[in-house]
Design a protein around this motif. Structure first.
Motif, PDB file in Angstrom:
ATOM      1  N   LEU A  11       0.834  -1.203   0.000  1.00 16.38           N
ATOM      2  CA  LEU A  11       0.000   0.000   0.000  1.00 16.38           C
ATOM      3  C   LEU A  11       0.867   1.251   0.000  1.00 16.38           C
ATOM      4  CD1 LEU A  11      -3.021  -0.912   2.293  1.00 16.38           C
ATOM      5  CD2 LEU A  11      -2.994  -0.634  -0.174  1.00 16.38           C
ATOM      6  N   ARG A  12       2.039   1.160   0.648  1.00 12.58           N
ATOM      7  CA  ARG A  12       2.977   2.295   0.594  1.00 12.58           C
ATOM      8  C   ARG A  12       3.500   2.463  -0.819  1.00 12.58           C
ATOM      9  NH1 ARG A  12       4.792   1.017   5.824  1.00 12.58           N
ATOM     10  NH2 ARG A  12       3.751   2.519   7.148  1.00 12.58           N
ATOM     11  N   LEU A  13       3.833   1.342  -1.407  1.00  9.52           N
ATOM     12  CA  LEU A  13       4.393   1.348  -2.756  1.00  9.52           C
ATOM     13  C   LEU A  13       3.445   2.031  -3.748  1.00  9.52           C
ATOM     14  CD1 LEU A  13       6.944  -0.003  -4.127  1.00  9.52           C
ATOM     15  CD2 LEU A  13       5.373  -1.755  -4.899  1.00  9.52           C
ATOM     16  N   VAL A  14       2.160   1.761  -3.643  1.00  3.87           N
ATOM     17  CA  VAL A  14       1.212   2.369  -4.579  1.00  3.87           C
ATOM     18  C   VAL A  14       0.614   3.656  -4.017  1.00  3.87           C
ATOM     19  CG1 VAL A  14       0.656   0.225  -5.767  1.00  3.87           C
ATOM     20  CG2 VAL A  14      -0.713   0.914  -3.807  1.00  3.87           C
TER      21      VAL A  14
ATOM     22  N   HIS B 252       2.281   7.691 -14.384  1.00  5.88           N
ATOM     23  CA  HIS B 252       2.684   7.211 -13.073  1.00  5.88           C
ATOM     24  C   HIS B 252       2.669   5.678 -13.033  1.00  5.88           C
ATOM     25  CE1 HIS B 252       2.810   8.233  -8.701  1.00  5.88           C
ATOM     26  NE2 HIS B 252       2.603   6.940  -8.651  1.00  5.88           N
ATOM     27  N   LEU B 253       1.589   5.111 -13.549  1.00  5.25           N
ATOM     28  CA  LEU B 253       1.463   3.649 -13.555  1.00  5.25           C
ATOM     29  C   LEU B 253       2.508   2.998 -14.437  1.00  5.25           C
ATOM     30  CD1 LEU B 253      -2.296   2.623 -13.564  1.00  5.25           C
ATOM     31  CD2 LEU B 253      -0.496   1.842 -12.051  1.00  5.25           C
TER      32      LEU B 253
ATOM     33  N   PRO C 198      -4.302  -2.058 -18.431  1.00  3.92           N
ATOM     34  CA  PRO C 198      -4.094  -1.494 -17.091  1.00  3.92           C
ATOM     35  C   PRO C 198      -4.426  -0.013 -16.956  1.00  3.92           C
ATOM     36  CG  PRO C 198      -1.995  -1.920 -18.161  1.00  3.92           C
ATOM     37  CD  PRO C 198      -3.050  -2.542 -19.020  1.00  3.92           C
ATOM     38  N   THR C 199      -4.344   0.748 -18.028  1.00  6.30           N
ATOM     39  CA  THR C 199      -4.552   2.192 -17.863  1.00  6.30           C
ATOM     40  C   THR C 199      -5.792   2.684 -18.581  1.00  6.30           C
ATOM     41  OG1 THR C 199      -3.187   2.751 -19.763  1.00  6.30           O
ATOM     42  CG2 THR C 199      -2.075   2.587 -17.652  1.00  6.30           C
ATOM     43  N   LEU C 200      -6.691   1.761 -18.917  1.00  4.63           N
ATOM     44  CA  LEU C 200      -7.917   2.139 -19.614  1.00  4.63           C
ATOM     45  C   LEU C 200      -8.723   3.132 -18.778  1.00  4.63           C
ATOM     46  CD1 LEU C 200      -9.516   1.259 -22.228  1.00  4.63           C
ATOM     47  CD2 LEU C 200     -10.864  -0.156 -20.708  1.00  4.63           C
TER      48      LEU C 200
ATOM     49  N   ARG D  71      -7.238   1.349  -9.524  1.00  2.91           N
ATOM     50  CA  ARG D  71      -6.308   0.612 -10.375  1.00  2.91           C
ATOM     51  C   ARG D  71      -5.043   0.267  -9.604  1.00  2.91           C
ATOM     52  NH1 ARG D  71      -8.279  -2.271 -13.567  1.00  2.91           N
ATOM     53  NH2 ARG D  71      -7.446  -2.535 -15.650  1.00  2.91           N
ATOM     54  N   ARG D  72      -4.517   1.258  -8.895  1.00  2.00           N
ATOM     55  CA  ARG D  72      -3.295   1.018  -8.131  1.00  2.00           C
ATOM     56  C   ARG D  72      -3.528  -0.013  -7.041  1.00  2.00           C
ATOM     57  NH1 ARG D  72      -1.472   6.591  -6.089  1.00  2.00           N
ATOM     58  NH2 ARG D  72      -3.583   7.124  -6.526  1.00  2.00           N
ATOM     59  N   LEU D  73      -4.694   0.083  -6.414  1.00  2.83           N
ATOM     60  CA  LEU D  73      -5.017  -0.890  -5.372  1.00  2.83           C
ATOM     61  C   LEU D  73      -5.091  -2.297  -5.960  1.00  2.83           C
ATOM     62  CD1 LEU D  73      -5.822  -1.581  -2.479  1.00  2.83           C
ATOM     63  CD2 LEU D  73      -8.179  -1.011  -3.040  1.00  2.83           C
TER      64      LEU D  73
END
Lengths: 328, 249
Positions: free
Chosen positions: A120-123, A173-174, A162-164, A142-144
């Motif tokens: 969770l820190r990472l994202v 960022h992603l 992934p980025t739709l 998405r990040r979660l």
């Protein structure tokens, strides 16, 4: 390098419709591999089969050496997947969604807690970990989902579009995040996309897929170089005439697309004036001229005769007159 | 076991957060209890079955609460399907049996909690629990009804694409099951051609079992009730599991 995924002659039919048609490829450990193609090309179906969500009609595939039909549990333990559509429980908090996942994959409580915090820190969602997912924006969700897909330390991660639907900033960022991930953790990442830029920036290798068939598979650079260098696009009402008189030996390829003449050649800057002179000599009106370095869109166009976005609306495609010529 | 618990736990967390659902599904049996109970108490006299109608109605309303909550819990899988969450569970290295059982126990637990709430409220309108054993017997039957109809809901949900059919199921399957169960009136009071139908209604045995536990009297022997509703719970779980296995998304 070890092989993460082997696919041989994989086929999926839905009644009469052949969604995936005898595809074969291999993916190495630590590689970012992209499926690029329009909607309905068979990208998601391929991913679903590799993730054991759908049974292939015929053919064979292994993920980390495990057969996708005979050892489903083995495959499932080895992979993480982020679906195209959201698959979070909106009524639960971010941490609870993660915890649920950790329990499903039987991660011991201590390790589970530690990894959830870490990821969770990472994202960058750690501050929101006790908030209900319903309150999250698209990018946060998405990040979660990506964090959740990594919780059980998969060696292969599937990302379906992934980025739709994300804004450009979140998308950027992603991308950075996905690239770092594969480098640092040596995870093989298989993603599907219909964004050219995404495939170009992220992927080590790209499979261009259309109507269930892989029509080209290589590194982004090789794909782009393979279509014959730079591209000069000339818009003119007399495109057919223009295409006939341009026969210089340094022209690698010439295509007509709508009212454009698209010329592939090396060192376009040096030849552009020559081209314009020739056209002027034959009194052909030029509406506009442009030079650009080849993109994956050009690659797709040269292999299929259409642009990716057009594929998405079949009617338009049928109405559009398009001629294709090849000279090599 | 741990997977079943995990899925059960998720159901519990969601249940505890949905205040409106708790209130919503308690209101219907509560209003039935108050309106029918007080309205008909003075005009209805049921021979051999306790002295007043409210006493007779309470077990029926407890069963009703359990029935409706459990069917609804089961059918909720459709939402998991639509909102995508089901994929997350289906792609994990767990068996479908574990998912199905976790969901069933989760649904049954929420249904039993709803039933207990009605029971507690009933204490204020005349319910007198005979003994601890009686309460436990009633609880046991509530659990069996809960399991049966959550599994039933999951079975239905496995074959449905979206919630549009939900109202149809409620009106043409669940409501008749409730109406013919003897929750509102003694089964012996139905005309002779209709009363056999009630004997084919599994809920009849559930209601009778709860009634036996709470009031000490029933028209069907509790052993018989236990066998039928217990058997029905097993059968529904097997059918539910079978259909859930084939679910595709």
């Amino acid at each position: 390098m070890t092989t993460a995924i082997v696919v041989q002659d994989l086929t999926k039919k839905f009644n009469e419709l052949v969604a995936v048609n005898h595809i074969s490829f291999e993916i190495q450990q630590g590689e970012i591999f992209g499926f690029l193609g329009p909607n309905g090309a068979g990208k998601t179906t391929t991913l679903s089969m590799l993730a054991t969500m759908q049974q292939p009609t015929s053919g064979f595939a292994t993920v980390q050496g495990k057969d996708i039909e005979k050892d489903q549990d083995g495959v499932r333990k080895a992979i993480g997947i982020v679906f195209q559509d959201q698959s979070l429980d909106e009524e639960l908090t971010a941490a609870e969604n993660m915890d649920f996942h950790g329990r499903l994959y039987r991660i011991p409580p201590e390790i589970r807690k530690q990894r959830i915090d870490e990821l969770l820190r990472l994202v960058e969602l750690h501050e929101r970990k006790n908030d209900i997912v319903k309150t999250f924006s698209g990018g946060m969700r998405r990040r979660l989902e990506i964090a959740r897909g990594l919780l059980h330390h998969p060696s292969v991660l599937f990302l379906d579009e992934p980025t739709l639907g994300l804004d450009p900033q979140t998308r950027n960022h992603l991308w950075q995040y996905i690239a770092t991930l594969s480098k640092e953790k040596n995870i093989s990442i298989i993603l599907t996309t219909h964004y050219m830029e995404e495939a170009d920036r992220l992927c080590d290798r790209i499979a261009i897929i259309d109507h269930g068939t892989i029509i080209a598979l290589d590194t982004p650079d090789n794909l782009k170089n393979g279509i014959g260098g730079d591209i000069i696009t000339i818009t003119t009402p007399e495109f057919e005439k223009a295409s006939k008189i341009l026969t210089e030996p340094w022209i690698n390829r010439l295509e007509i697309y709508n009212d454009e003449v698209r010329i592939s050649l090396q060192n376009a800057e040096q030849h552009i004036s020559e081209i314009i002179t020739i056209l002027n000599k034959h009194q052909i009106t030029i509406t506009s001229v442009s030079i650009h370095k080849p993109t994956l869109e050009d690659v797709f166009l040269s292999y299929t005769g259409k642009k990716i976005r057009e594929e998405e609306s079949d009617k338009k495609e049928m109405m559009r007159r398009h001629l294709r010529m090849r000279r090599h | 076991m741990d997977i079943i618990y995990t899925i059960w736990l998720r159901n519990m967390i969601r249940y505890m957060r949905s205040k409106s659902r708790i209130i919503g599904s308690i209101s219907m049996p509560l209003f039935f209890l108050l309106f029918l109970g007080f309205g008909l108490n003075s005009v209805v006299n049921i021979p051999r079955l306790g002295e007043n109608y409210i006493q007779f109605l309470i077990p029926g309303m407890v069963a009703m609460s359990v029935l409706f909550t459990s069917v609804f819990s089961g059918i909720q899988i459709i939402w998991d399907k639509q909102f995508g969450f089901l994929k997350e569970t289906l792609v994990a290295p767990v068996t479908r049996l574990e998912i199905m059982l976790g969901q069933t126990f989760g649904g049954a637990t929420t249904a039993v909690i709803q039933g207990i709430m009605i029971m507690v409220i009933s204490l204020f309108v005349g319910l007198k629990v005979q003994s601890v054993l009686g309460f436990l017997i009633a609880l046991g039957f509530m659990v069996l009804i809960g399991i049966s109809f959550t599994a039933f809901g999951i079975a239905i949900a496995s074959r449905m694409e979206d919630m549009t059919g939900f109202q149809l199921i409620m009106n043409f399957v669940i409501f008749p099951i409730f109406g013919l169960s003897g929750a509102l009136f003694p089964i012996s009071s139905l005309p002779s051609w209709l009363s056999p139908v009630t004997m084919f209604d599994p809920l009849t045995y559930g209601v009778e079992g709860i009634r036996y536990g709470l009031t000490g009297t029933s028209q069907i022997s509790p052993i018989m009730s236990l066998l039928v509703i217990g058997g029905f719970a097993c059968a529904m779980t097997v059918i539910g599991t079978f259909l859930f296995r084939k679910i595709s998304i």
